[in-house]
Design an enzyme around this catalytic site. Structure first.
Site, PDB file in Angstrom:
ATOM      1  N   GLY A 233       0.832  -1.199   0.000  1.00 42.60           N
ATOM      2  CA  GLY A 233       0.000   0.000   0.000  1.00 42.60           C
ATOM      3  C   GLY A 233       0.860   1.240   0.000  1.00 42.60           C
ATOM      4  O   GLY A 233       1.991   1.220  -0.481  1.00 42.60           O
ATOM      5  N   SER A 234       0.329   2.296   0.584  1.00 39.90           N
ATOM      6  CA  SER A 234       1.020   3.587   0.515  1.00 39.90           C
ATOM      7  C   SER A 234       2.191   3.648   1.493  1.00 39.90           C
ATOM      8  O   SER A 234       2.201   2.956   2.519  1.00 39.90           O
ATOM      9  CB  SER A 234       0.030   4.703   0.826  1.00 39.90           C
ATOM     10  N   THR A 235       3.139   4.521   1.196  1.00 38.43           N
ATOM     11  CA  THR A 235       4.296   4.692   2.083  1.00 38.43           C
ATOM     12  C   THR A 235       3.850   5.242   3.435  1.00 38.43           C
ATOM     13  O   THR A 235       4.386   4.837   4.473  1.00 38.43           O
ATOM     14  CB  THR A 235       5.333   5.612   1.404  1.00 38.43           C
ATOM     15  N   GLY A 238       2.543   2.408   5.394  1.00 38.65           N
ATOM     16  CA  GLY A 238       3.702   1.540   5.664  1.00 38.65           C
ATOM     17  C   GLY A 238       4.513   2.061   6.839  1.00 38.65           C
ATOM     18  O   GLY A 238       4.937   1.297   7.713  1.00 38.65           O
ATOM     19  N   GLU A 255       5.547  -3.422   1.099  1.00 34.92           N
ATOM     20  CA  GLU A 255       5.654  -3.159  -0.344  1.00 34.92           C
ATOM     21  C   GLU A 255       4.972  -1.823  -0.589  1.00 34.92           C
ATOM     22  O   GLU A 255       3.746  -1.758  -0.574  1.00 34.92           O
ATOM     23  CB  GLU A 255       4.889  -4.297  -1.044  1.00 34.92           C
ATOM     24  N   CYS A 289       2.394   0.394  -8.420  1.00 33.90           N
ATOM     25  CA  CYS A 289       3.459   0.958  -7.582  1.00 33.90           C
ATOM     26  C   CYS A 289       4.769   1.065  -8.361  1.00 33.90           C
ATOM     27  O   CYS A 289       5.558   1.967  -8.139  1.00 33.90           O
ATOM     28  CB  CYS A 289       3.637   0.138  -6.318  1.00 33.90           C
ATOM     29  N   GLU A 386       4.189  10.227  -5.886  1.00 34.66           N
ATOM     30  CA  GLU A 386       3.467   9.192  -6.620  1.00 34.66           C
ATOM     31  C   GLU A 386       2.065   9.707  -6.951  1.00 34.66           C
ATOM     32  O   GLU A 386       1.290  10.034  -6.046  1.00 34.66           O
ATOM     33  CB  GLU A 386       3.372   7.954  -5.721  1.00 34.66           C
TER      34      GLU A 386
END
Ligand code: NDP
Length: 482
Positions: A233-235, A238, A255, A289, A386
């Site tokens: 998913g998103s940083t 994360g 990831e 991604c 992103e």
């Protein structure tokens, strides 16, 4: 003379969607308390209502997974576990069309992609990991490597069933049991997968699926009965997960996001490169991604490539995702469309030049025309953040070293592409790029045997291949995971 394509809609009759779904816990569907609608992003039609899982649902799912691990799954030989994985893979192939149509309805991606890419790769992941289940002793990860127990898995909406396969197949092959949460906007194929688990007679509790939102995901992350987290998913999320587990002994693979560079040298084959650029950024509406969302062109060929790219982009067919001719489908949600629009407006405000071909976009649903920004500099936000949509930022370079420096100049390090006729230049560039996955003269190619993952803010660890197995096994240090 131009020929028009006649509509070629795929029938949705093969799919039967229930008006309401519960969670899948201990081998059965159990009702949820609260529900939220899930829609078709191409039409805004409500497809069904999905249960919003709370901590008590997560508790039940973890308890079922723990019991299944202790009583059944950890007692089976690798060969026996492998048989279940093979069975799941074959059922997925048999029901491939049903899954492809359902994924397209729920996600908005074109049927051409769900049918030819997502679902075949899903089956391939189960076949690949079925093959490893009885060979873990020979994977170079130590003698008799041990599973962690219960794995908590949280997945995004861009490749719903494929991300489930990336997570569930290695977990089961290595002897772990699973509690998985699909993304809020795309739970339907995970719930259909639950039916496949029943059909395959997978022992109760080995796979549990709790649907819900971010709070459901957080409940999985924080549950003391879970020993391993696998997240895509998103940083931002994360980082939250990394903080939440920092003082625990939980293992994790994360990831996260990317801002992949597609570097084109002046000796690149022009037509093939243009095709690769289109595949790099417009595949799956750019909701990828590892998308090649930054095009870094050697200055001497920039004009020619951009000109040809515009001609090629004018031929991208945007529209009904169920039509077999469609190249670019709907944006997955209103929120994501807003984010794409906002960041594109930032590109305008920062002085980049926006271009899109003429597209007739429907008033219903969420749509964004394929777009490129030229005149982008490294300081622009559209070169650093992103966008996660069909938007390409184009930069240029003069010397090969400048190209590499620009490619590496982001907080991410997930993917990159190199376009050149010379093998020596490809090897040189790939050695200097800080990216977990590097393609040469191609882009967005995936294989279950190939490890996938990133550096820097793109995450921890690898999924797929032998490295991906390591992430689910004690002492499996090779994965680079926590
Ligand atoms: P998120 O990271 O928010 O979502 C990924 C998954 O995590 C979803 O299942 C989500 O649930 C869940 N989640 C959300 N919050 C938490 C939490 N605190 N703890 C545990 N799990 C949580 O991504 P979004 O879907 O919101 O997308 C936002 C942006 O992330 C996109 O615009 C894109 O830039 C990027 N993204 C990157 C992906 C990648 O593959 N690298 C994939 C998807 C998005 P829920 O769906 O209910 O929010």
């Amino acid at each position: 003379m131009t020929f028009e394509y006649a509509p070629a809609p795929e029938s949705r009759a093969i799919v039967s969607i229930k008006p309401k779904y519960g969670h899948f816990i201990n081998g059965s569907f159990v009702s949820g308390k609260k529900h939220f609608p899930t829609i078709n992003p191409a039409t805004e039609e409500i497809l069904s209502h999905i249960a919003l899982g709370g901590t008590s649902d997560v508790d039940k799912a973890v308890a079922a997974a723990q019991k299944a691990y202790t009583k059944t799954w950890s007692k089976l030989s690798g060969k026996e576990r492998g048989k279940y994985l093979y069975r799941i893979a074959r059922i997925l192939q048999e029901r491939a069309r049903e899954f492809a149509v359902l994924e397209t309805l729920d996600n908005g991606k074109p049927i051409r992609e769900t049918r030819d890419i997502d679902i075949p790769l899903v089956a391939a992941h189960f076949f690949y990991h079925a093959g490893w289940a009885d060979k873990l002793d020979y994977a170079g990860l130590g003698h008799s490597p041990q599973a962690y127990g219960v794995a908590g898995q949280i997945i995004p909406w861009n490749f719903p069933l494929l991300m489930l396969a990336w997570k569930v197949a290695p977990a089961l092959a290595t002897g772990n049991t699973v509690v998985l949460k699909p993304a809020e906007t795309t739970s339907l194929t995970a719930l259909l997968f639950a039916e496949v688990c029943q059909q395959a007679e997978l022992p109760d509790g080995v796979v549990n699926i709790v649907t819900g939102d971010g709070s459901t995901g957080a409940a999985i992350v924080n549950h003391p009965g879970i020993h391993k987290i696998a997240f895509t998913g998103s940083t931002d999320v994360g980082k939250k997960i990394a903080r939440a587990i920092a003082s625990t002994d939980k293992k994790a693979t994360l990831e996260l996001g990317g801002k992949g560079a597609n570097i084109v040298f002046d000796d690149a084959p022009v037509d093939e490169t243009v095709e690769g650029i289109v595949n790099g950024i417009f595949f799956n509406q750019g909701h990828v991604c590892c998308a090649g969302s930054r095009l870094i062109l050697q200055e001497s060929i920039a004009e020619e490539i951009i000109e040809k790219l515009k001609v090629r982009m004018s031929k991208i067919r945007v529209g009904d995702p169920l039509d077999k001719n469609t190249d670019l489908g709907a944006i997955n949600s209103k929120e994501q469309l807003l984010k794409i629009k906002e960041l594109s407006a930032v590109g305008d405000a920062e002085g980049a030049d926006r271009w899109s071909p003429q597209c007739n976009l429907s008033d219903k649903g969420f749509w964004f025309a394929p777009t490129i920004f030229t005149g982008v500099t490294q300081a622009h936000r559209i070169a650093q953040e992103e966008i996660f949509g069909p938007v390409l930022s184009v930069l240029t370079f003069r010397t090969p070293q400048e190209g590499i420096d620009k490619a590496n100049n982001t907080p991410f390090g997930l993917s990159a592409g190199i376009w050149s006729e010379k093998g020596s230049r490809i090897f040189w560039a790939s050695q200097h790029l800080k990216a977990g996955v590097i393609w040469a003269n191609t882009f967005n190619k995936f294989d279950p045997a190939s490890p996938f993952g990133g550096y820097k803010e793109s995450g921890w660890g690898r999924e797929g291949g032998r490295h991906g197995l390591a992430a689910y096994l004690k002492n499996g240090k090779e994965s680079g995971a926590k």
